[in-house]
Structures are given as C-alpha cells and as structure tokens.
Design a protein around this motif. Structure first.
Motif, mmCIF file in Angstrom:
data_model
loop_
_atom_site.group_PDB
_atom_site.id
_atom_site.type_symbol
_atom_site.label_atom_id
_atom_site.label_comp_id
_atom_site.label_asym_id
_atom_site.label_seq_id
_atom_site.Cartn_x
_atom_site.Cartn_y
_atom_site.Cartn_z
ATOM 1 N N GLY A 157 6.528 0.946 4.303
ATOM 2 C CA GLY A 157 6.799 0.434 4.868
ATOM 3 C C GLY A 157 8.181 0.305 6.119
ATOM 4 O O GLY A 157 8.694 1.776 6.263
ATOM 5 N N LEU A 158 7.781 -0.139 6.850
ATOM 6 C CA LEU A 158 8.918 0.127 8.500
ATOM 7 C C LEU A 158 9.367 -1.134 9.009
ATOM 8 O O LEU A 158 10.298 -1.027 9.320
ATOM 9 C CB LEU A 158 7.109 -0.426 10.138
ATOM 10 N N THR A 159 9.521 -2.277 8.398
ATOM 11 C CA THR A 159 10.291 -3.449 8.139
ATOM 12 C C THR A 159 11.303 -2.836 6.469
ATOM 13 O O THR A 159 11.734 -2.286 5.910
ATOM 14 C CB THR A 159 9.719 -4.628 7.913
ATOM 15 N N GLU A 160 12.388 -3.470 7.753
ATOM 16 C CA GLU A 160 14.146 -3.463 7.042
ATOM 17 C C GLU A 160 13.575 -3.886 5.258
ATOM 18 O O GLU A 160 14.325 -2.832 4.628
ATOM 19 C CB GLU A 160 15.574 -3.659 6.905
ATOM 20 N N MET A 195 2.813 6.871 1.692
ATOM 21 C CA MET A 195 2.650 5.785 1.507
ATOM 22 C C MET A 195 2.086 5.445 0.405
ATOM 23 O O MET A 195 1.378 4.585 -0.114
ATOM 24 C CB MET A 195 2.566 4.766 2.573
ATOM 25 N N VAL A 196 3.670 4.993 -0.672
ATOM 26 C CA VAL A 196 2.969 3.922 -2.048
ATOM 27 C C VAL A 196 2.457 2.866 -2.085
ATOM 28 O O VAL A 196 3.077 2.344 -1.330
ATOM 29 C CB VAL A 196 3.541 4.779 -3.310
ATOM 30 N N VAL A 197 1.005 2.304 -2.106
ATOM 31 C CA VAL A 197 0.883 1.369 -2.327
ATOM 32 C C VAL A 197 0.913 0.433 -3.370
ATOM 33 O O VAL A 197 0.467 0.471 -4.682
ATOM 34 C CB VAL A 197 -0.335 0.954 -1.214
ATOM 35 N N LYS A 198 2.447 -1.395 -3.123
ATOM 36 C CA LYS A 198 2.081 -1.511 -4.289
ATOM 37 C C LYS A 198 1.741 -2.980 -4.322
ATOM 38 O O LYS A 198 1.973 -3.867 -2.880
ATOM 39 C CB LYS A 198 3.042 -1.526 -4.834
ATOM 40 N N ARG A 199 0.524 -3.743 -5.008
ATOM 41 C CA ARG A 199 0.002 -4.940 -4.201
ATOM 42 C C ARG A 199 1.499 -6.064 -4.261
ATOM 43 O O ARG A 199 2.298 -5.733 -4.909
ATOM 44 C CB ARG A 199 -1.395 -5.050 -5.422
ATOM 45 N N GLY A 200 1.181 -6.800 -3.256
ATOM 46 C CA GLY A 200 2.740 -8.039 -3.310
ATOM 47 C C GLY A 200 3.732 -7.142 -2.588
ATOM 48 O O GLY A 200 4.893 -8.183 -2.517
ATOM 49 N N ALA A 201 3.879 -6.149 -2.562
ATOM 50 C CA ALA A 201 5.363 -5.865 -2.249
ATOM 51 C C ALA A 201 5.338 -5.324 -1.119
ATOM 52 O O ALA A 201 5.877 -4.879 -0.188
ATOM 53 C CB ALA A 201 5.369 -4.283 -3.536
ATOM 54 N N ASP A 203 1.761 -4.250 0.488
ATOM 55 C CA ASP A 203 0.203 -3.497 0.935
ATOM 56 C C ASP A 203 0.539 -4.372 2.761
ATOM 57 O O ASP A 203 -0.339 -4.442 3.056
ATOM 58 C CB ASP A 203 -0.871 -3.966 -0.455
ATOM 59 N N HIS A 204 0.936 -5.402 3.009
ATOM 60 C CA HIS A 204 0.964 -5.988 3.596
ATOM 61 C C HIS A 204 1.436 -4.939 5.161
ATOM 62 O O HIS A 204 1.260 -5.715 6.255
ATOM 63 C CB HIS A 204 1.344 -7.261 4.211
ATOM 64 N N MET A 209 1.867 0.456 8.941
ATOM 65 C CA MET A 209 2.175 1.852 9.166
ATOM 66 C C MET A 209 0.575 2.983 10.016
ATOM 67 O O MET A 209 1.443 3.574 10.668
ATOM 68 C CB MET A 209 2.280 2.095 7.621
ATOM 69 N N ALA A 210 -0.108 2.267 9.395
ATOM 70 C CA ALA A 210 -1.505 3.107 10.536
ATOM 71 C C ALA A 210 -1.413 2.831 11.903
ATOM 72 O O ALA A 210 -1.326 4.046 12.381
ATOM 73 C CB ALA A 210 -2.194 1.950 10.036
#
Ligand code: SAM
Ligand code: SF4
Ligand code: SF4
Length: 371
Positions: A157-160, A195-201, A203-204, A209-210
């Motif tokens: 992710g990109l936000t802290e 980037m591992v994508v986890k729903r609700g964690a 994925d937004h 990121m793209a």
C-alpha cells in the motif's frame, strides 16, 4: 539421542542407496507429474523486521518468539554446496528469500558465491532476491556489484495507514520507496513490486498502486492472499481474486494481455494499452498453477521442501554436516523430487472445507520455508 546421532542412519541408508543403485540421470529429474526442478528458493533467515499480518502476525511472532539459533542456519559454504548439487539436478534460477534476506549478515558474500555458478548448459545461474526493502537503500549497489540479477520488492500500500496495517510495523512507506529508487539507480531492471491483496485491508489501494507505478519501469504484481502457514487466520472471503483485480484496473486503465516470458511463469502478464508499462496478477488461489510448478525450497535450517504448503521436509543439513558425499546428497535430492506429488493449491478447496480432523497436518510458515 542427539540430533547428530539421529542423522547417522540416514547417512548410512543414503550411502547404501548410492552403492546399490547408480546415481539417477540427474539432468532429467522429474516428479510424479513429470515436472522438472528448475527453480530453487533458499530461505536465508527466519527472522524479519516486519510483521505482515498475512505472514508473521505480531501476536504470534511476538517478542518472546524463539527463532532458529545461529548454529542451526545453513552457513554460506553449505548453501553454495547445496546450490551446486541442485544445479546439477536441473536448477537454473536461485532466489534468496526468508524471512527478510537483507537481515542475513554479509549476504553479498553469498550472492558472489552463487553468481559464479553455471547451469548444466553453461549459462550463469540467475540469482534473485525477494525483499521488503527496509534495508535496501544502503545495500542496493553492493547487491548489484555482488552479482544479484533480479530483485522483487514487497509493498502492500501507499498510505502510511494501510502500509502499517499490512506490515505490522512502524516502517514508513517512504523507506520502501527509497529502496525501490536505490535499486533502480543501481541498475536493476525491471524491478517487480509484489502487492498481496487482502479484502477490507488494502484492496482500496489497487488503483493508487497501479497509478503510482505506471510509467515508472517497475512491474507491479498483484498477488492473491494465500493460506500459507497456520498462523494468519486465512479466510477465502478475504481473497480478492485476480479477476476482480483486473476488473478494477481495466475500469481506470485499458490493458492488453501479454504472452508469458517462459513456460511455467506464475504471473499472468498485462500491459497498459498506452505504453505505460506492465502489470501482473498471480492467481495462486483461484487459478492454481501446480501442474507447472518447478520450485524446490530449502528452509533456513537446510530441509528440502517440495511445496509451499508441505507439512514436512527432508533434512539435507544433517547428512551434509556428517560428511555425505555429493553423490549421496544428489541421490537424496533426486529421490525426494522423484516422489513429489504436491498440488496443494489445486486441492485447496477440499483441504479448506473438510472437517478439521481430516485437514492436512500443520503447514510450515512461509518465513521459514522461503516465500
Ligand atoms: N521478507 C521478504 C519480503 O517480504 O519480500 C521475503 C520473504 S516473503 C515471505 C516473500 C513474499 O511472500 C512476499 O512478497 C510476501 O508478500 C509473500 N507472502 C507472504 N505471505 C503471503 C500470503 N499469505 N499470501 C500471499 N503472499 C504472501
Ligand atoms: Fe517479513 Fe516478508 Fe513475511 Fe512481511 S512477508 S513478515 S516482510 S517475511
Ligand atoms: Fe507449487 Fe505447491 Fe504452490 Fe502447487 S501449491 S504451485 S505445488 S508450491
């Protein structure tokens, strides 16, 4: 009985196996599903400076967690020797991983040793690394100089806020981005960001990121969250499928599918239609690729695992330290590979929906077996 004594029967058994049978035709070792052994992942440490929730959750890997003592780790000479034997068995690429490989002191010395090795066809062995990049800014140039060919960097992710939630640490996103920049400056190309994508964690953050890595020369790869190990509390409803990810991306950026670089490439490749670069999706859960899996793994303490989801491995360190010859060790490695029938991901549904008593034994943690 000490561990060393327990190993002696293995060495004797191996010795007699070598006496009784000729060494297998090591150039053509295949498993029970005719899969060759092409890639080797070596976990150089089970320690990490992050606590990603999906890999080493902080409540399980807390301050009192006991990691392997130093004497249990394979030393660099031992890793080099095993690497040579795996290469003789068909391996062409070696990836250093962990845990966090940059925590292993003097890792450049190991890279130098491995980068000198040649495949059976006489080509230089590709030596790669997967890292969280916390320590990369300082080390990128020396890794390149030591002969590292490729580097994959994990960033979720990109936000802290998101990054902290995923990494379970206080490391800032800026530290990882600086590491990526240092790797680019040192000449690594193309760099892949996982980037591992986890729903609700997180994925937004797929589209941010793209957007961030478009036109940067970095290939961003989205990875489906997997049920590795026994500690991450994995649930299928937290997996964001590769298809869902692509559907999101395509709404913002037109993309076109690209042919794989080689047979068995795990990431499906896509390129931005406007020339902004490439992305990948690794659908380990929803589109298992076990039928093409050519990866062997050596754990931090020298066990050979033939699947990321295995519950046990074959000890190589014991025989190695007790003086086994190269032929004995090759015979051990080949024997394990020839009897390999692993295809956990293809059978995952049955494994994860069966009653608890019928599920496979405890799985090994990714940080120890090498992600
Ligand atoms: N510490 C290094 C890093 O994070 O890059 C190397 C080791 S880590 C175990 C290797 C890769 O495995 C990372 O890209 C990480 O995101 C991925 N990984 C770990 N647990 C995972 C899981 N449950 N599902 C999918 N990928 C996972
Ligand atoms: Fe450490 Fe890598 Fe696991 Fe995260 S994924 S906890 S950085 S080993
Ligand atoms: Fe390979 Fe095992 Fe993963 Fe299947 S589940 S792709 S056999 S590591």
């Amino acid at each position: 009985m000490t561990d060393a004594l327990k190993i002696i029967p293995t060495v004797i058994a191996t010795a007699s196996a070598v006496r009784n049978y000729s060494v297998p035709d090591v150039t053509r070792i295949t498993d029970t599903m005719r899969r060759p052994m092409h890639d080797l992942r070596v976990s150089v440490t089970d320690r990490c400076n992050m606590r990603c929730t999906y890999c080493m959750p902080g409540d399980v890997f807390g301050e009192n967690h006991s990691f392997l003592p130093r004497a249990e780790l394979l030393n660099f000479d031992e890793i080099e020797r095993l690497a040579k034997l795996f290469i003789q068995s068909g391996v062409q690429k070696i990836r250093l991983t962990g845990g966090e490989p940059l925590l292993r002191r003097n890792i450049e010395r190991l890279i130098e040793k491995l980068a000198r090795l040649r495949t059976l066809e006489g080509k230089p062995v590709e030596v790669a690394m997967t890292t969280n990049a916390v320590l990369l800014s300082q080390q990128a140039q020396s890794l390149k100089d030591a002969g590292l060919s490729r580097i994959n960097i994990s960033l979720d992710g990109l936000t802290e806020e998101t990054f902290r939630r995923m990494s379970g640490s206080d490391v800032s996103v800026g530290t990882v981005l600086d590491g990526i920049a240092a790797a680019q400056q040192a000449g690594f190309a193309p760099i892949k960001v996982n980037m591992v994508v986890k729903r609700g964690a997180n994925d937004h953050e797929i589209i941010p990121m793209a957007g961030h890595f478009r036109n940067s020369g970095v290939v961003l790869r989205f990875i489906e969250y997997m049920d590795v190990g026994s500690t991450n509390g994995w649930r299928m409803d937290e997996v964001v499928s590769a298809q869902e990810i692509l559907e999101q991306v395509v709404q913002h950026f037109p993309i076109q599918q690209v042919d794989p670089n080689y047979t068995g490439e795990v990431a499906e490749r896509w390129r931005y239609a406007d020339g902004g670069g490439e992305i990948g999706v690794i659908a380990s859960v929803t589109q298992a690729f076990c039928h093409e899996c050519t990866r062997a793994r050596i754990s931090t303490d020298g066990k050979l695992y033939t699947c990321l989801f295995a519950s046990g491995g074959a000890d190589l360190r014991g025989p190695l330290r007790l003086g086994a010859t190269d032929q004995m060790l090759i015979s051990l490695i080949a024997g394990q590979w020839k009897q390999r029938s692993d295809r956990y991901s293809q059978l995952r549904h049955a494994a994860t929906t069966a009653p608890a008593a019928e599920r496979p034994r405890k799985k090994i943690e990714m940080s120890y077996i090498g992600g």
